[in-house]
Design an enzyme around this catalytic site. Sequence first.
Site, PDB file in Angstrom:
ATOM      1  CG  ASP A   1     -22.122   9.975 -15.812  1.00 20.19           C
ATOM      2  OD1 ASP A   1     -21.223   9.646 -15.170  1.00 20.19           O
ATOM      3  OD2 ASP A   1     -22.478   9.558 -16.919  1.00 20.19           O
TER       4      ASP A   1
ATOM      5  CB  CYS B   1      -0.809   0.019   1.382  1.00 26.25           C
ATOM      6  SG  CYS B   1      -2.324  -1.294   1.361  1.00 26.25           S
TER       7      CYS B   1
END
Length: 224
Positions: free
Chosen positions: A139, A46
């Site tokens: 959107d 990570c």
Amino acid sequence: MPGLLLGDEAPNFEADTTQGRIRFHDFLGDSWGILFSHPRDFTPVCTTELGRAAKLAPEFSKRNVKMIALSIDSVQDHLAWCKDINAYNGEQPAEKLPFPIIADKNRELAVKLGMLDPDELDKDGMPLTARVVFVFGPDKKLKLSILYPATTGRNFDEILRVVDSLQLTAYKKVATPVDWKPGDSVMVVPTLPEEEAKKLFPKGIFTKELPSGKKYLRYTPQPE
């Protein structure tokens, strides 16, 4: 398990982050967005991923893409982890990255979005968050999702490439072929009639001849 499918609208969740509390739709605004999850703070893969994401943040910004990460630890842990990530990048160990990290300590958001990896468990036997990438359009709808197990790091250059493809194909009647990179030729979508294609792509169309005689491999230079 709950999750998101292509075309689904992003849930308008609220969350605490390293840059304050957000409401997701307000955070995205009219931009494209990338939400990417991580199994845990202070973990090796990570750290390398967030380091690379931070390095590429200016490239995503140029493309009007807002980035936001998620990990199942507290904001305080995230801020301390940011120091390690910046140090990994060879920079000053500041408590800030170019994008926020969501605190999902109770895994509520990870469960809602279908991000948990049932095969990777923490010391308490709880499933860790998988390495999910969600790309949302202006959107607020999901345009792409990629799911990696906790043990495999992502390729952020590939994520940048697919953003280029998504943005190009959202506004032009083309598709991008295998291994496409910005500047390469693209393919005319099969549903576009030949005469209309000639008008839309004045730089020309090359059709590859095939044994079937079908003229579906139509290439054109990348439109502006």
